[in-house]
Design a protein around this motif. Structure first.
Motif, PDB file in Angstrom:
ATOM      1  N   VAL A 284       0.826  -1.206   0.000  1.00 48.48           N
ATOM      2  CA  VAL A 284       0.000   0.000   0.000  1.00 48.48           C
ATOM      3  C   VAL A 284       0.865   1.264   0.000  1.00 48.48           C
ATOM      4  N   ARG A 285       1.828   1.335   0.909  1.00 49.10           N
ATOM      5  CA  ARG A 285       2.726   2.503   0.958  1.00 49.10           C
ATOM      6  C   ARG A 285       3.958   2.160   1.775  1.00 49.10           C
ATOM      7  N   GLY A 286       4.991   2.988   1.643  1.00 55.17           N
ATOM      8  CA  GLY A 286       6.202   2.794   2.420  1.00 55.17           C
ATOM      9  C   GLY A 286       6.059   3.328   3.828  1.00 55.17           C
ATOM     10  N   GLN A 287       7.028   2.993   4.671  1.00 56.92           N
ATOM     11  CA  GLN A 287       7.050   3.484   6.044  1.00 56.92           C
ATOM     12  C   GLN A 287       7.369   4.979   6.044  1.00 56.92           C
ATOM     13  N   ALA A 288       6.720   5.726   6.930  1.00 55.41           N
ATOM     14  CA  ALA A 288       6.936   7.176   6.972  1.00 55.41           C
ATOM     15  C   ALA A 288       6.775   7.703   8.387  1.00 55.41           C
ATOM     16  N   LYS A 289       7.376   8.860   8.621  1.00 55.18           N
ATOM     17  CA  LYS A 289       7.203   9.560   9.898  1.00 55.18           C
ATOM     18  C   LYS A 289       6.434  10.841   9.616  1.00 55.18           C
TER      19      LYS A 289
END
Length: 315
Positions: A284-289
């Motif tokens: 779905v999407r990459g890891q993010a802060k």
């Protein structure tokens, strides 16, 4: 299906059989061709089919520290083999001593004395024995001496996965590591699965309104790259649509990599201590802060919506 761990587990009155040997990690579509051929040949000959595999992975014994990420633990491989009609699985403990067996000794000790092979089915690049000195040509020569046939099956299926590379466990591991779980599923013929026991984490998901099952994965498991995935959480015989997070929780300065699954639209689940499985359907999407907790919560709501849609479309 019978499961044996070591040669001593094989029944003393075991008769002739059709055998195939290999690590068969993942039991992917190429492996399935070989195993199905062995099962079909066994039925033609009126004898049982046996898959011989190894634990630990031979590379870990021959080159310590080189154990590849595993696509499926042994109990899962056995389940998949049983679905293909296999009658028995023999898991041989792969020790330093065992690794020193010559190809000729392997044939006698395993195929002739214990499994009484009537036929052996392998892929074209099959190697066995000390320093992988044995190949299918040598095996065929031994078959003439000990009265078993050798049949070679081309296991190299191709598809879109990996840009058209032949399907293999190595390619599947690479795709999983890259987060291409759809490509991995094309090779496997099913979603890539990660298993383990649900343990207590920081419980932030519960506090945020998205309680997750924190899965303590089995050793050497092939885990997809960090990010959010759609898939299923299997627990108690039920497959629940899930939003799956893989990573270190950078929002909270985490350092430990975890696999957490949120069972979509399920309330009050208590899975602590249960052995569960997580199937990965799509990235779905990459890891993010995020800049704020509100931003994270908004994104999580969007992730769950997207995961719900993807799973519904797949089902």
């Amino acid at each position: 299906m019978q499961r044996w761990r070591g040669l001593e587990d094989i029944p003393q009155d075991w008769g002739r059989s059709v055998v195939t040997i290999g690590s068969y990690d993942g039991v992917h579509r190429g492996h399935q061709l070989i195993i199905r051929h062995a099962v079909d040949r066994a039925r033609e000959l009126g004898v049982p089919s046996v898959v011989v595999t190894f634990d630990p992975h031979p590379s870990e014994v021959v080159r310590p520290g080189s154990h590849p990420p595993l696509l499926a633990p042994h109990h899962r491989r056995a389940e998949l083999m049983a679905e293909l009609g296999v009658d028995a699985v023999l898991i041989l403990p792969f020790t330093t001593e065992f690794s020193k067996l010559s190809p000729a000794d392997f044939v006698v000790k395993v195929l002739v004395d214990k499994l009484h092979a009537k036929a052996v089915v392998e892929g074209p690049n099959f190697r066995f024995g000390h320093r992988a000195a044995g190949d299918v040509e040598f095996l065929a020569e031994q078959g003439k001496i000990y009265d078993f046939e050798v049949e070679v099956v081309d296991l190299y299926v191709r598809g879109e996965a990996g840009g058209g590379e032949p399907f293999s466990s190595t390619l599947t591991r690479r795709l999983v590591a890259e987060g291409d779980v759809q490509g991995a599923a094309e090779i496997l013929g099913r979603p890539h699965r990660v298993e383990g026991v649900v343990v207590r984490g920081a419980q932030r998901g519960r506090e945020l309104g998205f309680p997750t099952a924190n899965v303590e994965t089995l050793p050497h498991t092939a885990i997809p790259s960090d990010g959010v995935y759609a898939g299923w959480l299997h627990a108690g015989g039920e497959a629940m649509p899930a939003a799956i997070s893989v990573g270190t929780n950078p929002q909270f300065d985490g350092t430990e990599r975890t696999v957490e699954a949120y069972a979509i639209d399920r309330v009050g689940l208590d899975l602590y201590g249960l052995h569960v499985a997580v199937d990965f359907l799509a990235f779905v999407r990459g890891q993010a802060k995020f800049e704020s907790l509100e931003g994270l919560l908004e994104q999580m709501a969007q992730d769950v919506k997207r995961c719900r849609e993807l799973v519904a479309a797949a089902e």
